[in-house]
Design an enzyme around this catalytic site. Sequence first.
Site, PDB file in Angstrom:
ATOM      1  N   CYS A  39     -36.537  61.957  32.228  1.00  0.00           N
ATOM      2  CA  CYS A  39     -36.751  61.700  33.703  1.00  0.00           C
ATOM      3  C   CYS A  39     -36.453  62.926  34.634  1.00  0.00           C
ATOM      4  O   CYS A  39     -36.608  62.552  35.881  1.00  0.00           O
ATOM      5  CB  CYS A  39     -35.949  60.479  33.765  1.00  0.00           C
ATOM      6  SG  CYS A  39     -36.366  59.004  32.976  1.00  0.00           S
ATOM      7  N   HIS A  56     -31.451  60.571  42.741  1.00  0.00           N
ATOM      8  CA  HIS A  56     -32.352  60.209  41.600  1.00  0.00           C
ATOM      9  C   HIS A  56     -32.103  58.740  41.410  1.00  0.00           C
ATOM     10  O   HIS A  56     -33.263  57.942  41.162  1.00  0.00           O
ATOM     11  CB  HIS A  56     -31.538  60.755  40.385  1.00  0.00           C
ATOM     12  CG  HIS A  56     -32.231  60.370  39.192  1.00  0.00           C
ATOM     13  ND1 HIS A  56     -33.381  60.785  38.772  1.00  0.00           N
ATOM     14  CD2 HIS A  56     -31.664  59.585  37.818  1.00  0.00           C
ATOM     15  CE1 HIS A  56     -33.630  60.223  37.639  1.00  0.00           C
ATOM     16  NE2 HIS A  56     -32.689  59.695  36.930  1.00  0.00           N
ATOM     17  N   GLU A  78     -23.889  59.269  39.904  1.00  0.00           N
ATOM     18  CA  GLU A  78     -24.421  60.169  40.923  1.00  0.00           C
ATOM     19  C   GLU A  78     -23.655  60.052  42.288  1.00  0.00           C
ATOM     20  O   GLU A  78     -23.389  60.936  42.899  1.00  0.00           O
ATOM     21  CB  GLU A  78     -25.787  59.713  41.342  1.00  0.00           C
ATOM     22  CG  GLU A  78     -26.617  60.660  42.079  1.00  0.00           C
ATOM     23  CD  GLU A  78     -28.008  60.376  42.242  1.00  0.00           C
ATOM     24  OE1 GLU A  78     -28.589  59.489  41.671  1.00  0.00           O
ATOM     25  OE2 GLU A  78     -28.693  61.230  42.584  1.00  0.00           O
ATOM     26  N   PHE A  84     -32.821  61.175  30.303  1.00  0.00           N
ATOM     27  CA  PHE A  84     -31.850  60.643  29.125  1.00  0.00           C
ATOM     28  C   PHE A  84     -31.616  61.860  28.254  1.00  0.00           C
ATOM     29  O   PHE A  84     -32.403  62.945  28.158  1.00  0.00           O
ATOM     30  CB  PHE A  84     -32.655  59.790  28.343  1.00  0.00           C
ATOM     31  CG  PHE A  84     -32.481  58.400  28.799  1.00  0.00           C
ATOM     32  CD1 PHE A  84     -31.815  57.820  29.620  1.00  0.00           C
ATOM     33  CD2 PHE A  84     -33.604  57.259  28.212  1.00  0.00           C
ATOM     34  CE1 PHE A  84     -31.628  56.636  29.771  1.00  0.00           C
ATOM     35  CE2 PHE A  84     -33.476  55.937  28.653  1.00  0.00           C
ATOM     36  CZ  PHE A  84     -32.703  55.603  29.568  1.00  0.00           C
ATOM     37  N   LYS A 117     -36.911  55.264  44.493  1.00  0.00           N
ATOM     38  CA  LYS A 117     -37.117  54.375  43.553  1.00  0.00           C
ATOM     39  C   LYS A 117     -37.242  52.786  43.901  1.00  0.00           C
ATOM     40  O   LYS A 117     -37.744  51.957  43.152  1.00  0.00           O
ATOM     41  CB  LYS A 117     -36.284  54.603  42.275  1.00  0.00           C
ATOM     42  CG  LYS A 117     -36.816  55.889  41.630  1.00  0.00           C
ATOM     43  CD  LYS A 117     -35.931  56.022  40.486  1.00  0.00           C
ATOM     44  CE  LYS A 117     -36.155  57.531  39.599  1.00  0.00           C
ATOM     45  NZ  LYS A 117     -35.547  58.756  40.477  1.00  0.00           N
ATOM     46  N   HIS A 166     -39.487  53.696  38.914  1.00  0.00           N
ATOM     47  CA  HIS A 166     -38.951  54.828  38.304  1.00  0.00           C
ATOM     48  C   HIS A 166     -40.465  55.508  37.428  1.00  0.00           C
ATOM     49  O   HIS A 166     -40.594  54.661  36.540  1.00  0.00           O
ATOM     50  CB  HIS A 166     -37.976  54.478  37.314  1.00  0.00           C
ATOM     51  CG  HIS A 166     -37.119  55.634  36.759  1.00  0.00           C
ATOM     52  ND1 HIS A 166     -37.701  56.953  36.962  1.00  0.00           N
ATOM     53  CD2 HIS A 166     -35.996  55.540  36.148  1.00  0.00           C
ATOM     54  CE1 HIS A 166     -36.933  57.873  36.297  1.00  0.00           C
ATOM     55  NE2 HIS A 166     -35.891  56.964  35.849  1.00  0.00           N
TER      56      HIS A 166
END
Lengths: 80, 406
Positions: B161, B301, B312, B394, B330, B335
């Site tokens: 991602c 993110h 985060e 990931f 998002k 996403h």
Amino acid sequence: MSTILETATRILVDKFDASAEDVFPDAVLEDLLSDSLDWVEFAVAVGDEVGTRIRDEELTDVRTVADFVAVVEEKVGALK
Amino acid sequence: MSGPEVVVTGLGLITPAGIGVEENWNRLCSGEATAKTDPALAALDVTFSCRVPDFDVAQLLGKTARRLDRFTQFALIAARQAVTDARLNVDQCDQTRVAVVMGCAVGGQPTLEHQHRRLLEQEPAAVSPLMFPMFLANMAAAQISMDLGVTGPNFVVNTACAAGATAIGQALELLRSGACDIAIAGGCEAAITPLTITAFAQMRALSRRNDDPSGASRPFDADRGGFVMSEGAAVLVLERRSDALARQAPLRASVLGFGATADAHHVTNPHPEGLGAEGAVRVALHEGGISPEQIDHINAHGTGTKLNDLAEGSMLRRVFPHGPSVTGSKGVTGHLLGAAGAVEAAITVLTIQNGSVPPTANLRQRDSQIQLDVVARAPRKQKVNLALSTSFGFGGQNAALVLGAA
């Protein structure tokens, strides 16, 4: 019910962007399909519609639309 | 700063928020989420997604569309938009000096699943010979090169991602090193299938708010429960400032720094304190010659998963105690996996240009553990000179981009 020639012609025009006037029994398939991938893709697409599977080795001697139709007709006939 | 200055001269966007830059920006500023019930996912544990609005692919791409998986169709559409936006006539460039770098996490999953089903249900001769040319992730960059006729460095990166941001970072390095004169860079993804949705749901990564899809993607909200799968592409045209000025190209923003790190921690969970992410941010700032307190704004993110937003949030608070504005795109877009970093870089460029920070959709009550100034409900007017965009994948792969006013 469409003939195999009609089915093959329709797929060449609709899916492979051949001009209808360029598709006739003696037309050379290599001129209608862009590359070897499309050759096999065309055989898969026709196979989907007429209910048979055309294997790569069965296309070895196929040059024209009529040659191709003959191979498919023989297979479909054998299924009956 | 290391190397020559690099600027963004063109943008292309195709996302669930719209087709084209203007549609995307308007929808982002509206704060209206794009998630909807998805008929293709009926009977699964998660029955909604964010889909790109219907479009006539033959009209946009012509005959080439037939041989492309959906993720590559998106890539080509966004690339054409970006090149037009940059007023770039590729025929008049040295095409050997035009690079294409795309990010993609999954690739042609719909094609793979469709052809696998044909093999299982039928026989080998039923499998399309186009499966690999459509499925392979590298085709995103390869097809752009064929479409535009550009022959410079050409590759696809996969950092899950973070891939879209990593691609822009790699393009920045190519331009700084002199390996190319123009870089077409971004990310693309179209992996919403019953299998991927089920697999992500089994990981407990997805929101299960089936009765309220539009409220499902809620970055930094106390009531968040996972991310929402989305699709699309974003492409940026990057050039050295001197080259862009020489051809009188439009200047949208500058790209000042890029940082990339790994957590070395866990296959899916971020480091709980965001240490790897912090490393990427600090490298990007250092590379751009920017100190943390100079950052005015952060496009986070912000996936809306419990773990990402906590890690985060903790990291951003630590690095930026002065409290720059934060947005989580998002909430609107969902996403986009490998495209997300590029979409959010593009949104950051637009934020800088428009002097307006789009709101974070569905942020009703910020998680009390997340001490950030997250913009909610309505756009906030703000002059943004320097901004950060963060992306995490990931595997613990992190990317950060520092962008600035042109």
